[in-house]
Design an enzyme around this catalytic site. Structure first.
Site, mmCIF file in Angstrom:
data_model
loop_
_atom_site.group_PDB
_atom_site.id
_atom_site.type_symbol
_atom_site.label_atom_id
_atom_site.label_comp_id
_atom_site.label_asym_id
_atom_site.label_seq_id
_atom_site.Cartn_x
_atom_site.Cartn_y
_atom_site.Cartn_z
ATOM 1 N N GLU A 24 -96.096 -79.976 35.631
ATOM 2 C CA GLU A 24 -96.954 -80.618 36.643
ATOM 3 C C GLU A 24 -98.062 -81.460 36.009
ATOM 4 O OE1 GLU A 24 -99.030 -77.949 39.292
ATOM 5 O OE2 GLU A 24 -99.685 -79.577 40.589
ATOM 6 N N LYS A 40 -93.153 -81.642 38.914
ATOM 7 C CA LYS A 40 -94.052 -81.592 40.083
ATOM 8 C C LYS A 40 -95.095 -82.686 39.909
ATOM 9 C CE LYS A 40 -97.141 -78.486 42.630
ATOM 10 N NZ LYS A 40 -97.256 -77.116 43.156
#
Ligand code: 13P
Length: 394
Positions: free
Chosen positions: A216, A258
Site C-alpha cells: 500500500e 492497494k
C-alpha cells in the site's frame, strides 16, 4: 513476458509446475525451498490473492492502530479500552451476511488475538464464515530524517518472526502502508527510495511466510494540488514501488496492490466528475502496474462514503483494466456503523445493518452497477441473515 528468473537464495523452479499457472508456462521463479514446495507455495499465494478480489467482493480494513481506533472511538464519546475495541470489532465481523460482499478483513495485532463473546478467535470466526483474515504488520510512521513533513514506515525489525506467529494465528495475508505527501518538493527522492525498499522487503518476507502481501503506497489527499499533479506523483510512486518489488524478487502473481484513487487535493478548487477521476486513475494504473498483479484494491483515504463508492463504481465500469479492481476501505465502510453503535449493545443490530448496507453498495460498485437506487435500497436484512447462517467452511 518470456522466461524470466527471479532467484531467491538460488534454487529455481518454473511456474509450469504451478497449478495456479494463470494459463502460462513460461514464467520461472526461485525460492529457498525445494521446487515442489516452491510451486505449491506460489500457487497458494496466487489463489489467496485471487480470493481477495473475487467478483463483487472487497476487503474490510479494520486494522486501525491503538491510537487511530482510540481517536475514532473518542469522536463518538466511546472510551477506548481493550473490551470496547473488542466489542466494536466483534460487531463488525459478526455482521450477518457480510461475506456476501466482503472477501477479507485486515486486523490489528491486538485484534488478531481477541475472541468473539462465544470464545472463538476472530481469525477463526472470520475464516469459518468465508472471510480471509489478514493483518497489518507495519508499525506506523516516523518523520523521515532530513525531510520535514515526510514519513518513513517502520516495522521490518523482527518481522520474519512476527509473520510466522501471525500465520499460526490464522492470517493469510498482510498489509504495509507507506504514505507520500504531495507538496513543494515532495515526495522527495529520499522518501520514494526508502519507502519503496521497505515495502519490497515487507512483501518478500510475507511471501516467504506464505502470506499474500497487500502493498500500500498511499499518495495522500492532503494539499491544494490539482488532479494532474496527483496523477504525476502516483505514476512515479508506483514506478518506484514496482521497480523495488521486482528487484526484491517479489512474486507479482502472489500480491495485491492497494492504492488511492487519482484525485485533486482536499484543498484544491478543482472539481472533477467521476468519469474524469476514473479515466485518470486507470490511465495511471495501466501505465505503471504490471498485468501479472492479480488485483488492485482502493483505499478510501478520507473521501466521504458515497463519493468513494460512486468513484469506485466509475472506475470499475471503465473497460480495459487487465486486473480485477475492488475496494479495501476503512473509514468509508466504518463511518456509518461506528456512529450507529455509539458503544451501546442495543444499537449493535442497527450498526450491523449500516455496515451491510455500505458493503453492499461497494459490492455493487465493484460490479459497476451502483446507482442512487442502490443507495436508497438497503440490502434486505432477512435475506442476508438467512444466507449468513450457512458458513462456507472456507
Ligand atoms: P481508509 O479507507 O480509511 O483510507 O483506510 C484504508 C486503510 O487500510 C489505510 O491503510
Amino acid at each position: 513476458m518470456n522466461s524470466s528468473s527471479k532467484k531467491i537464495h538460488g534454487s529455481k523452479v518454473t511456474a509450469s509446475d504451478d497449478p495456479a499457472g494463470h494459463g502460462r508456462t513460461d514464467v520461472s521463479f526461485a525460492v529457498a525451498v525445494s521446487p515442489s514446495q516452491a510451486s505449491t507455495a506460489a500457487a497458494t499465494l496466487a489463489s489467496t490473492a485471487r480470493a481477495l478480489v473475487a467478483p463483487g467482493k472487497g476487503i474490510l480494513a479494520a486494522d486501525e492502530s491503538l491510537s487511530t481506533i482510540s481517536k475514532r472511538l473518542a469522536a463518538q464519546n466511546i472510551p477506548s479500552t481493550e473490551e470496547t475495541r473488542r466489542a466494536y470489532r466483534e460487531l463488525l465481523f459478526t455482521t450477518p451476511g457480510l461475506s456476501e460482499f466482503i472477501s477479507g478483513a485486515i486486523l490489528f495485532d491486538e485484534t488478531i488475538r481477541q475472541k468473539t463473546s462465544a470464545g472463538i478467535l476472530f481469525p477463526d470466526f472470520l475464516a469459518s464464515h468465508g472471510i480471509v483474515p489478514g493483518i497489518k504488520v507495519d508499525r506506523g510512521t516516523i518523520g523521515l530524517p532530513g525531510f520535514p513533513g515526510e514519513k518513513f514506515t517502520t516495522g521490518l525489525d523482527g518481522l520474519r518472526e512476527r509473520l510466522a506467529e501471525y500465520r499460526q494465528l490464522g492470517a493469510r495475508f498482510t498489509k504495509w502502508r507507506a504514505t507520500f505527501l504531495i507538496g513543494d518538493g515532495s515526495p522527495s527522492d529520499a522518501s520514494l527510495a526508502a519507502n519503496a525498499v521497505a515495502l519490497a522487503v515487507f512483501a518478500a518476507l510475507s511471501q516467504e511466510a506464505e502470506l499474500v502481501p497487500i502493498v500500500e503506497p498511499e499518495v495522500l489527499m492532503d494539499g491544494d494540488h490539482g488532479i494532474a499533479r496527483c496523477e504525476d506523483v502516483m505514476a512515479v510512486t508506483l514506478q518506484r514501488v514496482f521497480d523495488a518489488l521486482i528487484t526484491q524478487h517479489v512474486i507479482l502473481e502472489g500480491m495485491i496492490l492497494k492504492t488511492a484513487m487519482v484525485l485533486p487535493g482536499l484543498r484544491s478548487q478543482e472539481r472533477w466528475d467521476v468519469t474524469a477521476i476514473a479515466d485518470a486513475t486507470l490511465r495511471c494504473l495501466r501505465r505503471h502496474v504490471p498485468a501479472a498483479v492479480p488485483g488492485i484494491v482502493f483505499l478510501s483515504g478520507g473521501q466521504n462514503d458515497q463519493d468513494a463508492t460512486a468513484r469506485l463504481n466509475a472506475i470499475c465500469r471503465t473497460p480495459g483494466a487487465p486486473w480485477p479492481l475492488s475496494f479495501s476501505f476503512g473509514r468509508a465502510l466504518q463511518n456509518g456503523p461506528l456512529a450507529a453503535w455509539n458503544g451501546r449493545a442495543e444499537n449493535v443490530r442497527g450498526a450491523q445493518q449500516a455496515l451491510r448496507h455500505r458493503a453492499s453498495c461497494n459490492s455493487a460498485a465493484v460490479r459497476g452497477t451502483y446507482s442512487a437506487a442502490t443507495e436508497a435500497e438497503p440490502v434486505k436484512p432477512g435475506e442476508a441473515i438467512a444466507r449468513s447462517t450457512q458458513p462456507t467452511g472456507k
